[in-house]
Scaffold this motif. Structure first.
Motif, short mmCIF file in Angstrom:
data_model
loop_
_atom_site.label_atom_id
_atom_site.label_comp_id
_atom_site.label_asym_id
_atom_site.label_seq_id
_atom_site.Cartn_x
_atom_site.Cartn_y
_atom_site.Cartn_z
N LYS A 124 48.27 34.24 40.66
CA LYS A 124 47.15 33.30 40.76
C LYS A 124 47.62 31.86 40.65
O LYS A 124 47.18 30.98 41.39
N LYS B 290 53.07 48.03 29.98
CA LYS B 290 52.82 48.01 31.43
C LYS B 290 51.61 47.15 31.77
O LYS B 290 51.63 46.37 32.71
N GLN B 291 50.53 47.33 30.97
CA GLN B 291 49.32 46.54 31.21
C GLN B 291 49.59 45.04 31.01
O GLN B 291 49.14 44.21 31.79
N THR B 292 50.36 44.72 29.96
CA THR B 292 50.70 43.32 29.71
C THR B 292 51.53 42.74 30.84
O THR B 292 51.32 41.60 31.28
N SER B 293 52.48 43.56 31.33
CA SER B 293 53.33 43.11 32.43
C SER B 293 52.53 42.90 33.71
O SER B 293 52.71 41.91 34.42
N LEU B 294 51.59 43.84 33.97
CA LEU B 294 50.75 43.70 35.16
C LEU B 294 49.86 42.46 35.07
O LEU B 294 49.67 41.74 36.06
N LYS B 295 49.31 42.22 33.87
CA LYS B 295 48.46 41.04 33.69
C LYS B 295 49.26 39.75 33.89
O LYS B 295 48.78 38.80 34.51
N ALA B 296 50.49 39.75 33.38
CA ALA B 296 51.34 38.56 33.53
C ALA B 296 51.68 38.31 35.01
O ALA B 296 51.64 37.17 35.48
N LYS B 297 52.00 39.39 35.73
CA LYS B 297 52.30 39.24 37.16
C LYS B 297 51.09 38.76 37.93
O LYS B 297 51.20 37.92 38.83
N LYS B 298 49.92 39.30 37.57
CA LYS B 298 48.69 38.90 38.25
C LYS B 298 48.40 37.42 37.98
O LYS B 298 48.00 36.67 38.88
N ARG B 299 48.61 37.02 36.72
CA ARG B 299 48.38 35.61 36.37
C ARG B 299 49.36 34.70 37.10
O ARG B 299 48.99 33.63 37.59
#
Length: 318
Positions: free
Chosen positions: A19, A7-16
């Protein structure tokens, strides 16, 4: 734990991704001075094409040849319209009248129809949101239509030049026609092979060269204003034949200035877009053989991305 990590990896990817998308949108909106100048110039040329040409043609019903001949001629078939550009000249009126004669109208009508299509559609190809809409299907359809329109305008323009009274007009239009045809062929060739950067370069060059017609109206107005302010005092001493000759010289000069300006400004803009106007640095790059590798031209399914540089580069030895 593994679910939390995913989940954290997915959230980071979406955030990236957000941006990156935001940065791309900001880059599209942030135009440099050169692009602002180009957009302002194209907007001015569009305004000129309508106010000084197309609106007048619609106003006189360009499709009604007989009515326009009657507007220029008296009952004896002689010119009776005095344009007054230079004294009692009829020079510009005679040029306008010639378009509706049997010899030239067959070329004039398709030329006007092509101009209406070109000037009202071409700028849509320059807007990224429209260019990428519907998976670029609209862009491809408009592109094919505009290329055919440009060729039709060019061919009819060459025929009009061939039937013109001026050798200067013929030389200028023939030169412009060769440049436009070459740009159309090159843009079509690279679009067919999915080489987007080179297609884009030749399409932009085509747009720039086609501004010659609107620039001609602009320079003709400038020349007439210059004459009115600085030289009109001697107009009363000229015969009508002399006044007409002076008007025709103004017409010739406006075409020469328009072609040179369109060519120079287009090449200046493209040179800047390719980085050839940037200040030199120690890491200056140089083209390799002046073209991208041509392996992809044998495979139309392989597309060169739009963001790829126009020219392959390599660093100079320090």
């Amino acid at each position: 734990d593994q679910l939390d990590i995913q989940k954290q990896t997915s959230l980071k990817a979406k955030k990236r991704d957000r941006k990156v998308s935001k940065k791309k949108n900001e880059n599209r909106l942030n135009m440099n001075s050169r692009n602002k100048f180009a957009v302002a110039g194209l907007a001015l040329m569009y305004l000129i094409s309508w106010t000084m040409s197309l609106s007048h043609l619609f106003g006189v019903h360009f499709w009604d040849r007989e009515a326009n001949l009657e507007r220029y001629e008296n009952e004896g078939g002689e010119m009776e319209v005095v344009d007054g550009v230079v004294g009692n000249s009829t020079g510009l009126a005679e040029i306008g009248h010639s378009y509706f004669t049997a010899r030239r109208y067959m070329y004039f009508l398709p030329h006007v129809l092509g101009a209406i299509l070109w000037w009202n559609l071409y700028f849509l190809q320059l807007i990224p949101s429209i260019r990428h809409a519907y998976e670029k299907k609209l862009h491809r359809i408009l592109g094919r239509l505009l290329m055919v329109t440009a060729l039709a305008q060019t061919l009819s323009g060459v025929c009009l030049a061939y039937t013109a009274r001026s050798q200067t007009i013929r030389t200028t239009i023939y030169t412009l026609a060769m440049a436009v045809v070459f740009c159309v062929v090159q843009a079509w060739f690279y679009a067919y092979h999915r080489d987007i950067p080179k297609h884009k370069m030749w399409a932009l060059r085509l747009v720039g060269y086609m501004q010659t017609i609107a620039l001609e109206r602009f320079f003709l107005l400038c020349i007439i204003l210059h004459h009115t302010i600085w030289e009109a005092g001697s107009d009363d001493l000229l015969s009508q034949a002399q006044a007409n000759q002076k008007v025709w010289e103004m017409f010739d000069q406006s075409f020469i200035l328009a072609l040179l300006t369109a060519l120079l400004l287009t090449e200046w803009y493209l040179a800047g877009e390719q980085g050839y106007l940037d200040p030199p640095t120690r890491t200056t790059t140089t083209p390799v053989n002046n073209y991208l590798p041509t392996d992809h031209l044998t495979d139309r399914n392989k597309t060169v991305p739009e963001q790829q540089p126009l020219l392959q580069t390599t660093r100079l030895e320090q």
